[in-house]
Design a protein around this motif. Structure first.
Motif, mmCIF file in Angstrom:
data_model
loop_
_atom_site.group_PDB
_atom_site.id
_atom_site.type_symbol
_atom_site.label_atom_id
_atom_site.label_comp_id
_atom_site.label_asym_id
_atom_site.label_seq_id
_atom_site.Cartn_x
_atom_site.Cartn_y
_atom_site.Cartn_z
ATOM 1 N N GLY A 284 25.893 -7.600 40.687
ATOM 2 C CA GLY A 284 25.320 -6.765 41.737
ATOM 3 C C GLY A 284 24.148 -7.432 42.420
ATOM 4 O O GLY A 284 23.991 -7.350 43.652
ATOM 5 N N ARG A 285 23.305 -8.114 41.652
ATOM 6 C CA ARG A 285 22.167 -8.815 42.262
ATOM 7 C C ARG A 285 22.651 -9.934 43.189
ATOM 8 O O ARG A 285 22.071 -10.169 44.252
ATOM 9 N N LEU B 24 25.510 -9.983 44.846
ATOM 10 C CA LEU B 24 26.042 -9.350 46.052
ATOM 11 C C LEU B 24 24.925 -8.913 46.987
ATOM 12 O O LEU B 24 25.048 -9.018 48.214
ATOM 13 N N THR B 25 23.837 -8.435 46.407
ATOM 14 C CA THR B 25 22.692 -8.030 47.224
ATOM 15 C C THR B 25 22.067 -9.239 47.916
ATOM 16 O O THR B 25 21.734 -9.185 49.107
ATOM 17 N N ARG B 26 21.913 -10.338 47.159
ATOM 18 C CA ARG B 26 21.345 -11.556 47.770
ATOM 19 C C ARG B 26 22.200 -12.033 48.933
ATOM 20 O O ARG B 26 21.689 -12.488 49.948
ATOM 21 N N ARG C 206 24.136 -10.166 50.765
ATOM 22 C CA ARG C 206 24.350 -9.079 51.733
ATOM 23 C C ARG C 206 25.852 -8.852 51.954
ATOM 24 O O ARG C 206 26.313 -8.688 53.082
ATOM 25 N N ALA D 195 22.250 0.675 41.911
ATOM 26 C CA ALA D 195 22.025 0.298 40.517
ATOM 27 C C ALA D 195 22.724 1.246 39.549
ATOM 28 O O ALA D 195 23.089 0.852 38.441
ATOM 29 N N VAL E 204 27.079 -2.915 49.811
ATOM 30 C CA VAL E 204 26.013 -1.979 49.469
ATOM 31 C C VAL E 204 26.042 -1.796 47.958
ATOM 32 O O VAL E 204 27.087 -1.428 47.399
ATOM 33 N N VAL E 205 24.943 -2.075 47.286
ATOM 34 C CA VAL E 205 24.896 -2.043 45.825
ATOM 35 C C VAL E 205 23.936 -0.947 45.373
ATOM 36 O O VAL E 205 22.785 -0.892 45.828
ATOM 37 N N ARG F 204 28.481 -2.177 57.821
ATOM 38 C CA ARG F 204 28.363 -3.583 57.434
ATOM 39 C C ARG F 204 29.680 -4.319 57.577
ATOM 40 O O ARG F 204 29.721 -5.507 57.895
#
Length: 338
Positions: A276-277, A279-281, A283, A289, A286-287, A307
């Protein structure tokens, strides 16, 4: 001849093995407690389970923190390892791929057979993982090199091939979202549940559905959803996919280029949280937690839809299985030429 050990938890390891084996230019023998997947062309060695029986009798399964799973005096474990050893003795494979088991990787190397280990995200610096990754001839990382796993030592990175994510659906053509854009149409949500467990209740899903009236929800997998051997049509029909952060589920979502809301589940070594981290980095999705409150879902779905899904090409370029197969073939050729 190479061997490919397939872990029996979930379905992602099996799908990955089948995808890679289809591109390897020599025979691949599967070794697993799972049955051979449809279309598997090589031999298949059926292994006893090593997790059945009364857990109270398993003793110290970690051997003092040196292993991950080695139940004491367990007939299934003993038979499992004996069968792998018998196969190695009988066939003299050039390489064994472990996807994934520290213990199988160690057994292979102790028998003089080089190993390739399919790497996983998360905290892998514990003693068993360090040992398996250190002794591996090759690490296959099914994620892009542009989003590496932080904190890996240099000697791991030096022998890692980043394949990008890949799935059984690579090569199929996804339906572009723009081709179906219609402001009067009720948009579709696909909730993609895994077979390896879940962290959300049926009541939470029902509340999320009720709180997003402009969306029609469908669930695949899990105890409450239907199962489909080929979920590709359902993926391509979705305007947004909600999924956990398992490698296989994300690879399939990426192959379909669907906008996504990703909710990492609790997994050993923080694997899905680490994904998840990443995927966030990047972009890419939408993640969240954890499973969001019902009132948040309408906004999350709109955010994911806005997006889009085109960015998934950076996560899953479409040739990851072929890249992995080439990396395995390179190891075999080096060993045969030595």
């Amino acid at each position: 001849m190479i061997g490919y050990y397939v872990h029996h938890q979930g379905s992602g390891h099996l799908h990955r093995a089948r995808s890679i084996a289809a591109h390897v230019p020599f025979p691949v023998t599967g070794l697993s407690s799972l049955p051979a997947p449809e279309g598997w062309s090589g031999p298949w060695v059926s292994l006893p389970r090593d997790d059945d029986g009364d857990p109270a009798t398993f003793g110290d399964v970690t051997a003092g923190g040196r292993l991950h799973w080695a139940p004491v005096l367990h007939a299934g474990l003993r038979g499992r390892m004996a069968r792998i050893a018998e196969w190695i003795e009988a066939t003299s494979p050039v390489l064994l791929v472990s996807d994934v088991s520290v213990e199988v990787a160690l057994l292979s190397r102790l028998l003089g057979t080089p190993t390739a280990v399919v790497a996983m995200r998360g905290e892998r610096t514990d003693t068993p993982h360090r040992t398996a990754y250190d002794l591996a001839e090759l690490l296959l990382a099914p994620w892009p090199s542009t989003l590496p796993e932080p904190g890996w030592p240099g000697h791991w990175r030096a022998k890692t091939v980043h394949t990008g994510a890949f799935s059984r659906f690579d090569g199929r053509s996804p339906t572009p979202l723009e081709a179906r854009a219609d402001p009067t149409r009720t948009r579709r949500v696909l909730l993609l549940m895994g077979s390896g467990g879940r962290d959300v209740s049926a009541a939470e899903i029902a509340a999320a559905r009720a709180a997003s009236p402009g969306w029609r929800w469908t669930t695949l997998g899990g105890p409450d959803g239907r199962w489909e051997a080929d979920p590709w049509p359902a993926l391509c029909a979705a305007d947004v996919v909600i999924t956990h952060a398992g490698q296989n589920a994300l690879a399939e979502c990426a192959a379909a280029r669907r906008p996504a809301v990703v909710v990492p589940q609790e997994r050993p070594f923080g694997e899905q949280a680490a994904t998840g981290r990443a995927l966030t980095r990047g972009r890419l999705a939408v993640v969240a937690a954890r499973w969001p409150d019902a009132t948040a879902w309408a906004a999350l779905l709109e955010q994911a839809y806005a997006r889009g899904g085109d960015h998934w090409s950076r996560w899953a370029p479409g040739d990851g299985a072929a890249r992995a197969a080439r990396a395995l073939a390179d190891v075999v050729r080096r060993r045969e030429a030595a």
